[in-house]
Design a protein around this motif. Structure first.
Motif: not given
Length: 275
Positions: A116-118, A132-137, A156-159
């Motif tokens: 529920k949180k992400g 906190k983002e909903k990402l593919s598993v 957080v997603p970042d490159i």
């Protein structure tokens, strides 16, 4: 300064000289290590009358090498082809950390489950981190550590802008088709051949071309067929902007592909960083 990119093209026939899986693994390992030393972004494995199994073997070993140690057992099942990966040299690149997790660190992580949180992510810490983002598993993605608390780790997603390993592309196509399908397209394609002009005689031209290139691709031939054999059609040869011999006056009859890779990338690294 805009980030420059480097792709190298490797023929699957580099492992055709031996059936020994240990030697095959070692040869591929040398290429992966060289690519990481000289910051190649992509390794394209193309077919030069090689089998799909040979292409897949090289791709699997290179991908295994590039995957952080803390994720390998979760991502790669133990197979016959990967039974000798223990002899592979470590990359020791920034995305293969060896120290403790710190605030602001970048990590590659495997998305484990959505809540529920992400999304809960394995980034090699003592506990799963929360994005906190909903990402593919079941995907390996890059993240930045935003918070480290007693009860949770927030990412957080970042490159990052610095070198972050290479991507392996297995095309199962010939070298010409592989160049044409590469995305983004290279703006400078350099072929390597013992029959070409010694690089020492065209240094100024090479330096100038490298200076203006945002994405350079370097092509390597195999143990049985050089670039002249692999791209013999005159129209197809137009895809190559420059052809050079990076090991002039070689003392051996042949230079193996894995040897040519480290020699060539070393030369181009010096030229790219010269004033």
């Amino acid at each position: 300064m805009a980030q420059k990119h480097l792709s190298i093209f490797i023929p699957a026939s580099i492992i055709a000289e031996t059936k020994d899986l240990r030697i095959r693994t070692y040869k591929v390992g040398l290429i992966g290590r060289s690519a990481a030393i000289y910051k190649a972004d992509r390794i394209v494995v193309y077919s030069d009358d090689s089998t799909k199994e040979e292409v897949k073997f090289i791709s699997d070993v290179l991908t295994y090498m590039n995957t952080p140690q803390y994720l390998r057992k979760k991502v790669f099942p133990l197979t016959r082809e990967l039974k000798n990966v223990g002899i592979l040299p470590p990359l020791r690149t920034p995305h293969h950390p060896t120290g403790e997790l710190s605030l602001g660190d970048y990590r590659q992580g495997l998305t484990i489950k959505r809540t529920k949180k992400g999304t809960m992510v394995d980034i090699g810490a003592e506990r799963l981190a929360l994005c906190k983002e909903k990402l593919s598993v079941n995907k390996i993605l890059s993240f930045k550590v935003e918070k480290i608390a007693k009860d949770n780790i927030l990412i957080v997603p970042d490159i990052p802008e610095f070198y972050w390993g290479y991507k392996t592309i297995s095309t199962y196509k010939n070298i010409y088709q592989s160049i044409r399908m590469l995305d983004p397209k290279p703006d400078l394609v350099i072929g390597t051949s013992r029959y070409a002009e010694p690089i020492t005689s065209v240094l100024d031209e090479v330096k100038e071309r490298l200076k203006g290139s945002k994405h350079t691709a370097i092509l390597f031939g195999g143990p049985y067929s050089g670039l002249h054999d692999l791209i013999s059609d005159q129209k197809e040869r137009e895809v190559i902007d420059l052809e050079v011999n990076t090991v002039p006056s070689q003392g051996t009859k042949t230079v193996r592909t894995e040897e040519a890779v480290i020699s060539t990338l070393s030369v181009f690294n010096l030229l790219s960083n010269a004033d």
